[in-house]
Design a protein around this motif. Structure first.
Motif, mmCIF file in Angstrom:
data_model
loop_
_atom_site.group_PDB
_atom_site.id
_atom_site.type_symbol
_atom_site.label_atom_id
_atom_site.label_comp_id
_atom_site.label_asym_id
_atom_site.label_seq_id
_atom_site.Cartn_x
_atom_site.Cartn_y
_atom_site.Cartn_z
ATOM 1 N N ILE A 1 26.081 0.546 117.102
ATOM 2 C CA ILE A 1 25.145 -0.301 116.875
ATOM 3 C C ILE A 1 25.926 -1.696 116.344
ATOM 4 O O ILE A 1 26.782 -1.773 115.439
ATOM 5 C CB ILE A 1 24.394 -0.041 115.545
ATOM 6 C CG1 ILE A 1 23.538 1.039 115.939
ATOM 7 C CG2 ILE A 1 23.699 -0.933 114.945
ATOM 8 C CD1 ILE A 1 22.528 1.717 114.884
ATOM 9 N N MET A 2 25.356 -2.747 116.877
ATOM 10 C CA MET A 2 26.006 -4.258 116.393
ATOM 11 C C MET A 2 24.799 -4.788 115.417
ATOM 12 O O MET A 2 23.867 -5.039 115.746
ATOM 13 C CB MET A 2 26.272 -5.168 117.415
ATOM 14 C CG MET A 2 26.884 -6.469 117.206
ATOM 15 S SD MET A 2 27.688 -7.294 118.275
ATOM 16 C CE MET A 2 28.119 -8.648 117.454
ATOM 17 N N ASP B 1 21.560 -1.546 119.329
ATOM 18 C CA ASP B 1 21.885 -0.302 119.692
ATOM 19 C C ASP B 1 22.515 0.115 120.934
ATOM 20 O O ASP B 1 21.604 -0.062 121.973
ATOM 21 C CB ASP B 1 20.869 0.933 119.158
ATOM 22 C CG ASP B 1 21.447 2.367 119.204
ATOM 23 O OD1 ASP B 1 22.447 2.379 120.261
ATOM 24 O OD2 ASP B 1 20.748 3.344 118.594
ATOM 25 N N PHE B 2 23.575 0.109 121.228
ATOM 26 C CA PHE B 2 24.149 0.571 122.645
ATOM 27 C C PHE B 2 24.396 1.655 122.880
ATOM 28 O O PHE B 2 24.844 1.966 123.981
ATOM 29 C CB PHE B 2 25.359 -0.546 122.878
ATOM 30 C CG PHE B 2 25.304 -1.843 122.871
ATOM 31 C CD1 PHE B 2 25.384 -2.864 121.780
ATOM 32 C CD2 PHE B 2 24.950 -2.548 124.098
ATOM 33 C CE1 PHE B 2 25.068 -4.190 121.729
ATOM 34 C CE2 PHE B 2 24.711 -4.072 124.076
ATOM 35 C CZ PHE B 2 24.758 -4.924 122.974
ATOM 36 N N SER B 3 24.051 2.783 122.233
ATOM 37 C CA SER B 3 24.456 4.131 122.389
ATOM 38 C C SER B 3 23.881 4.550 123.684
ATOM 39 O O SER B 3 24.529 5.718 124.095
ATOM 40 C CB SER B 3 24.174 4.993 121.039
ATOM 41 O OG SER B 3 22.659 4.964 121.162
ATOM 42 N N TYR C 1 29.347 -3.870 112.081
ATOM 43 C CA TYR C 1 28.399 -4.651 111.058
ATOM 44 C C TYR C 1 29.245 -5.939 110.450
ATOM 45 O O TYR C 1 30.420 -5.831 110.052
ATOM 46 C CB TYR C 1 27.896 -4.080 110.014
ATOM 47 C CG TYR C 1 27.347 -4.532 108.978
ATOM 48 C CD1 TYR C 1 27.764 -5.273 107.575
ATOM 49 C CD2 TYR C 1 25.806 -5.117 108.975
ATOM 50 C CE1 TYR C 1 27.120 -5.718 106.697
ATOM 51 C CE2 TYR C 1 25.199 -6.081 108.135
ATOM 52 C CZ TYR C 1 25.977 -6.240 106.936
ATOM 53 O OH TYR C 1 25.170 -6.880 106.454
ATOM 54 N N GLY C 2 28.490 -6.828 110.288
ATOM 55 C CA GLY C 2 29.020 -8.050 109.494
ATOM 56 C C GLY C 2 28.887 -9.415 110.369
ATOM 57 O O GLY C 2 27.715 -9.915 110.467
ATOM 58 N N TRP C 3 29.881 -9.954 110.904
ATOM 59 C CA TRP C 3 29.860 -11.011 111.954
ATOM 60 C C TRP C 3 29.482 -12.245 111.263
ATOM 61 O O TRP C 3 29.454 -13.241 112.321
ATOM 62 C CB TRP C 3 28.966 -10.684 113.000
ATOM 63 C CG TRP C 3 29.190 -9.313 113.585
ATOM 64 C CD1 TRP C 3 28.640 -8.186 113.652
ATOM 65 C CD2 TRP C 3 30.504 -8.900 114.394
ATOM 66 N NE1 TRP C 3 29.119 -7.051 114.281
ATOM 67 C CE2 TRP C 3 30.365 -7.453 114.627
ATOM 68 C CE3 TRP C 3 31.657 -9.661 114.688
ATOM 69 C CZ2 TRP C 3 31.223 -6.953 115.483
ATOM 70 C CZ3 TRP C 3 32.438 -8.886 115.473
ATOM 71 C CH2 TRP C 3 32.433 -7.694 115.818
ATOM 72 N N THR D 1 31.062 -3.423 120.992
ATOM 73 C CA THR D 1 30.251 -2.469 120.614
ATOM 74 C C THR D 1 29.486 -1.963 121.846
ATOM 75 O O THR D 1 29.011 -0.794 121.914
ATOM 76 C CB THR D 1 28.931 -3.088 119.908
ATOM 77 O OG1 THR D 1 29.616 -4.162 118.896
ATOM 78 C CG2 THR D 1 28.011 -2.244 119.092
ATOM 79 N N GLU D 2 29.416 -2.657 122.772
ATOM 80 C CA GLU D 2 28.854 -2.140 124.127
ATOM 81 C C GLU D 2 29.854 -0.982 124.673
ATOM 82 O O GLU D 2 29.446 0.040 124.931
ATOM 83 C CB GLU D 2 28.680 -3.165 125.104
ATOM 84 C CG GLU D 2 28.065 -2.978 126.463
ATOM 85 C CD GLU D 2 28.140 -3.897 127.652
ATOM 86 O OE1 GLU D 2 27.220 -4.492 128.023
ATOM 87 O OE2 GLU D 2 29.271 -4.224 127.864
#
Lengths: 564, 490, 128
Positions: free
Chosen positions: B110-111, B358-360, B87-89, B104-105
């Protein structure tokens, strides 16, 4: 030091006059060569397969501010088309506006190797290049939108073509662009206050100049700068019934800029500019009128802008046109005007078979492709994603090569639209040779790309191999086989490397971004002029405007010597 | 003493790029053209709250460790996590954000970026109805009616009016600065007198505090030149500069906007007031909207964070869509962090979705409410976090932060901010836009380069470099794990 | 006294955050609360003295400051930061956005209670 030999395939290389000859193609260090050492070289057995140069797409919206806003506003478009990560490919989403990695993979799987992003707002050029860097497996270039750029309007209004040319050269360098893009000339500046132009001789508010002046002026500028492509034009009155007259006026206006019998303009997504009738109720095809003119003149190339029956997204710099679509549909609508330069709009659109107008539109693009005799003049596109996603190209291929395929689709369409379609009277079916022209050779030729679209010695080793045996396949009858073959290439070769096999990506490579380094005299004078004007015209500083070299990951700089 | 021109200020969505920075002995000593916050950053960034080495929490305290130890520990956390949030960015470059998507991928997390607590609702509104908008230069050149609704640029985007709206010179509209100054001068005398009357230093009736809707609709709405309307629940400093200030009851913006929509469509209202605003004032505003040449609404947290949230934005955009049938009208969110727009833009071009991605599952999914990190934190569904270029420790609700610290927390920031104070593994980084180059996207999506004017402290790397180190180490750990599992299976 | 709590930016909070979250500029900017002058009179709170603000989430001690520009009866405004977040509603209403503006709150005078520093606040809430 990679050597490759593709043996025994049926080669279609129109720019070198090769029509289905069985021959070997040799590759060394990313280029086509005459011979290789057969013991050392990697072999591909292409017996029974069709070999063409890698596909070239002259007009596809795949990168930049507008495309990305389209992605952002349509999560419902992506949720039905998610792409998982693999060991060599990144994840992403589609459908009508694929994310960047997926764009590269999907084009490559169809055998495409070069694409042109046709609309770049100069102020947002860095964004376009950042996205192009993230599109793998393809060589690409992009066209800055300058038809309504204040500098162009002011210099042309003064009649100072040379001054205009020097500023256009500056713009191409500064944005690392490849061609002059013009959209609804005069309409975009008018849209700055919510207005539009309705003929090529309307006066543009606040600028005392007409669309005709802009198009003719920039065609002259294009010539003075010796640019490889012609002006790339989206006509006035796009998408309105009866607009074919404006298109004819436009083509006639450009007769004023002779170019030794060669093209001086490219009309993009011609289907949208070929409407007859005078209202939606009696709208019909004007493909006969447009085709007749193009058949009798040599200064025009065009691309189809084929409509596909699907839920897609329209996005163009033609702000007023997108507003019209919003008024018709009430759908979610994005407008994105860019200071000093251009406008833009996005709206989802669903082309339906049971809609008369959509049926006629679907028919018009194919009528143009069949009625314009010289395939070098009418190239295959959908104006992705405006007419439909580029992943639909195999469908268009089937319609082009097979009357049976066309009729199979037409008979499921709206009855009124069927009656108005001219397709039942057109039996022409494109051969594989002509198909190679409209999907690669003709595209590269129109763009002035010397090393693309052909397999002669010295060309870039971009090759597509398809599962079609021209000797044993009646392609018009067996169009489904052809459609399948062009959807999942047997092999795609990029810069001499096998990147796709049997429709799957097997290797990741970065493509190159091509741009023009236009050399004029008096370059530094233009810089001074720009510095002074910057604070008045733009809200960013002169020093922060250019696309600096580090923004292009793998550049291919094409030096151009201007005549001014 | 080198002087850098055209430096881009890395603080808010204005992304002013005309800052002049004077440097002496690798320190910024003078700033020209920047607002108070800009000056605070360029002069104050290297203060006592700077982190100089990687830190790890051992026995409850943060102690210095080597870069290798910190990178390995962070990579272990992420590689082994089932559902991490990254988180943030929003205060780093698009170059770093791209590595963020890749990381994240790779870890299947989750990004999410600060839009989730800022203009996320605006994105949701735009995803419903689109958005008629333009770059800020169009406003400068053409706008004769500027509205700030639920935002206070004087506090949060101090140079917005002087660079882009009322107090700037455009090709077709002039600056209103002179007439504003005249208004201030004229008002100063009256202010002094009122103050003297109240404190008894002058003789006369004590002036009562001016209620908002007294004395009829002000004539300033029909003047020539640019007009400024401010709508808010309380009179802000920006409101004091306005030609007309509309005070709305809290949580009633939705009703007020719908009422104005009705009036714009030539309907009559059967009530006397809406949301605390008398109808005749709404009618004056509706008339001003319809009769302008080019209008624009800028909006902020007043709409995104109050009742209705994204529905407020939706109705504001619908009002602007309706207005486009009558005149030219635009709308734009006042983005907070200098590169939150970039975070949305980069996430969208690489994954298709702007935030809460969400990349989960191995591919991107997006469902605000489910995949937004505030919700994941409040439901305590995560098992690790990485926070970069933001400070949820200070700016997230208490319960979200309580759940965040239950799990390993990796922090990447130049300063010892609240999140770093709570962190388990902390990486110092250089300030983007002062010590590191990069690219940022302005609130109107225009990409602007950020410049390096001084060197970072010894040993302090950029966000991009730290993220790449962690990503590389994650891949090594995962490969080793896969090898191990293969051996065990055999 | 029953009020509605808003939180948001101020220029001082903007400046303070650039100096650092542990700086005294940030502390001064964010551990305070703007109140309506009449409300303060009714509650018996002198300007620049402390109050206790309570919501269902928790309670926090802040310095009360008269809002200088207009009457804002029934509203209090706390700049973004950990003091505001000690009591702001976290209801994300299924879209990820907490309800930073519009939390119902109770205010009482607390002239003898201390405003916590950021370190003390973080320790009391998160144990670090």
């Amino acid at each position: 030091m990679t050597e490759l030999i593709i043996k025994n395939g049926f080669v279609f290389d129109p720019l070198n006059g090769i029509n289905g000859e069985k021959m070997d193609i040799c590759v060394k260090d990313g280029k086509i060569v005459k011979t290789v050492n057969e013991h050392r070289a990697k072999k591909i057995d292409a017996t029974g397969l069709t070999i063409m140069p890698g596909g070239v797409d002259i007009h596809t919206h795949i990168a930049g501010g507008e495309v990305n806003t389209g992605r952002m506003v349509r999560p419902e478009d992506h949720v039905k088309d998610a792409v998982a990560k693999t060991a060599i490919t990144r994840s992403g989403t589609g459908y009508s506006i694929p994310s960047t990695f997926v764009t590269g993979y999907r084009y490559s799987r169809m055998g495409y190797t070069t694409v042109m992003n046709p609309s770049m707002a100069p102020l947002e050029a860095k964004h376009t290049h950042e996205e192009l860097n993230d599109i793998p497996l393809l060589d690409k270039a992009t066209f800055p939108l300058i038809g309504d750029w204040w500098f162009v309007l002011e210099y042309l209004q003064k009649g100072d073509f040379e001054g205009c040319a020097r500023h256009v050269a500056w713009m191409l360098d500064t944005t690392k662009g490849y061609a002059i893009k013009i959209v609804n000339p005069g309409g975009l500046e008018s849209w700055g206050f919510g207005r539009n132009v309705h003929s090529i001789d309307d006066q543009i508010p606040n600028f005392c100049i007409t669309p005709r002046d802009i198009m003719v002026g920039l065609a002259k500028v294009n010539k003075m700068l010796n640019l490889p492509h012609t002006i790339h034009l989206h006509t006035n009155n796009l998408g309105l019934p009866g607009n074919y007259q404006t298109t004819l006026d436009t083509m006639q206006a450009l007769e004023a800029v002779p170019n030794d019998g060669k093209p001086n303009m490219h009309i993009t997504h011609l289907q949208f500019s070929s409407f007859g009738g005078d209202g939606w109720g009696n709208m019909k095809s004007a493909a006969p009128e447009i085709s007749k003119y193009i058949n009798n003149h040599s200064h025009i190339t065009a691309d189809m802008g084929q409509v596909i029956f699907t839920d897609t997204t329209t996005m163009t710099a033609d702000g007023p046109f997108e507003y019209t679509l919003y008024s018709l549909s009430g759908h979610k609508w994005v407008n994105s005007d860019v200071e000093t330069e251009t406008s833009g709009g996005i709206i989802p659109f669903h082309y339906k078979k049971n809609n008369a107008v959509n049926t006629i539109q679907w028919s018009i693009a194919l009528e143009l492709a069949l009625m314009i005799e010289d395939p070098y003049k009418i190239l295959m596109t959908t104006d992705h994603p405006n007419g439909g996603p580029f992943a639909s190209y195999p469908k268009i291929i089937a319609w082009l090569i097979s009357n049976k395929a066309r009729m199979a689709t037409l008979k499921r369409c709206n009855k009124k639209g069927q009656k108005k379609s001219l397709l039942p009277t057109l039996n022409r079916e494109l051969s594989l040779y002509e198909l190679a022209i409209v999907t690669r050779a003709g595209q590269a030729k129109a763009l002035g790309l010397k090393n693309k679209g052909h397999l002669g010695v010295g060309a870039d080793a971009d090759v597509a191999i398809y599962n079609v045996n021209p000797e044993t396949t009646d392609i018009a009858n067996k169009y489904k086989t052809v459609r399948k073959a062009f959807r999942d290439a047997a092999y795609t070769i990029k810069d001499g490397k096998i990147v796709v096999k049997d429709g799957k990506v097997v290797m990741n490579v970065d493509g190159k971004t091509m741009w023009l380094d236009v050399e004029t005299q008096q370059k530094c004078e233009v810089d001074q002029d720009m510095r002074q004007k910057f604070k008045q015209y733009w809200t960013i500083e002169y020093d922060n405007y250019p696309v600096y070299d580090h923004y292009v990951k793998v550049p291919e700089v094409i030096p151009i010597k201007a005549s001014v | 003493m080198p002087v850098f021109n055209s430096v881009t200020c890395p603080i808010c969505g204005c992304l002013c790029d005309d800052i002049e920075v004077t440097v002496e002995n690798n320190e910024v000593v003078k700033i020209k053209n920047g607002c108070a916050v800009c000056e605070a950053k360029f002069i104050g960034y290297k203060g006592e709250h700077r982190i100089h080495t990687p830190l790890m929490r051992k026995d409850g305290k943060l102690v210095p460790v080597s870069m290798d130890e910190a990178v390995h520990a962070a990579a272990e956390v992420l590689a082994n996590a089932n559902y991490p949030i990254l988180y943030g960015w929003s205060s780093t470059s698009s170059e770093a954000q791209r590595v963020g998507v890749e990381l994240t991928e790779e870890v299947g997390g989750i990004m999410d970026n600060t839009a989730v607590v800022c203009h996320g609702p605006s994105i949701l509104g735009v995803q419903e109805v689109g958005i008629p908008t333009a770059t800020l230069g169009q406003i400068r050149h053409r706008a004769d009616l500027v509205i700030y609704w639920g935002c206070d640029p004087w506090s949060a985007h101090p140079r917005h009016l002087e660079r882009y709206t009322s107090f700037t010179e455009g090709r077709f509209e002039k600056s209103e600065w002179t007439s504003y100054m005249q208004k201030l001068k004229a008002g100063a005398g009256k202010k002094k007198l009122d103050s003297a009357l109240r404190s008894g230093l002058a003789k006369g009736p004590v002036p009562k505090p001016q209620a908002c809707y007294v004395g009829g609709v002000p004539p300033s709405l029909s003047k020539g030149g640019r007009k400024l309307i401010v709508v808010d629940v309380r009179k802000t400093m920006t409101a004091e500069m306005a030609d007309f200030f509309l005070q709305v009851e809290p949580n009633k913006d939705y009703e007020v906007m719908q009422a104005i929509r009705a009036l714009v469509k030539d309907q009559e209202l059967d009530v006397d007031s809406v949301g605390g605003v008398p109808v005749e004032y709404l009618e004056a505003v509706a008339d001003a909207l319809v009769n302008c040449e080019f209008g624009v609404i800028f909006f902020g947290m007043g709409l995104t964070q109050s009742a209705g949230k994204f529905r407020n934005i939706e109705v504001a955009i619908q009002l602007v869509r309706d207005l486009n049938a009558r005149t030219k009208f635009m709308i734009m969110p006042m983005r907070g962090h200098f590169n939150v727009t970039g975070a949305d833009v980069v996430q969208a071009w690489q994954s298709g979705y702007p935030y809460g991605v969400d990349f989960s599952r191995g591919y991107p999914t997006y469902n605000p409410g489910e995949t937004t990190c505030t919700d994941v934190l409040l439901r305590d569904e995560l098992d690790a976090s990485l926070v970069i270029a933001a400070d949820p420790g200070a700016n997230f609700p208490k319960r979200a932060v309580q759940n965040m610290v239950k799990h390993p927390l990796i922090v990447i920031d130049p300063h010892m901010n609240a999140t770093a104070m709570l962190g388990d593994i902390v990486f110092p980084v250089a300030f983007v836009g002062i010590e590191v180059d990069g690219t940022a996207y302005r609130m109107d999506h225009v990409p602007i380069p950020l410049h390096k004017v001084v060197e970072p402290p010894e040993g302090v790397l950029s966000d991009e470099e730290i993220l790449k180190k962690i990503l590389e180490e994650v891949r090594i750990i995962k490969a080793q794990k896969a090898e191990q599992e293969k051996k065990e299976a055999a | 006294m029953h009020v509605t709590l808003l939180s948001g930016r101020t220029i001082e909070q903007g400046v303070g955050k650039e100096y650092g979250k542990a700086s005294h500029e940030y502390y001064n900017a964010c551990s305070m609360c703007y109140m309506d002058a009449d409300d303060m009179k009714k509650l018996g709170v002198k300007n620049n003295t402390n109050i206790k603000v309570t919501t269902p989430i928790g309670s926090v001690i802040l310095k009360a400051v008269k809002y200088p520009r207009s009457a804002t009866p029934g509203l209090i405004y706390i700049p973004y930061g950990p003091w505001a977040n000690a009591i702001c509603s976290d209801a994300t209403t299924s879209i990820g956005m907490p309800s930073f503006k519009g939390t119902p709150a109770e205010v009482e005078a607390a002239p003898d209670q201390k405003v916590l520093s950021i370190e003390e606040l973080l320790m009391s809430e998160f144990g670090r």
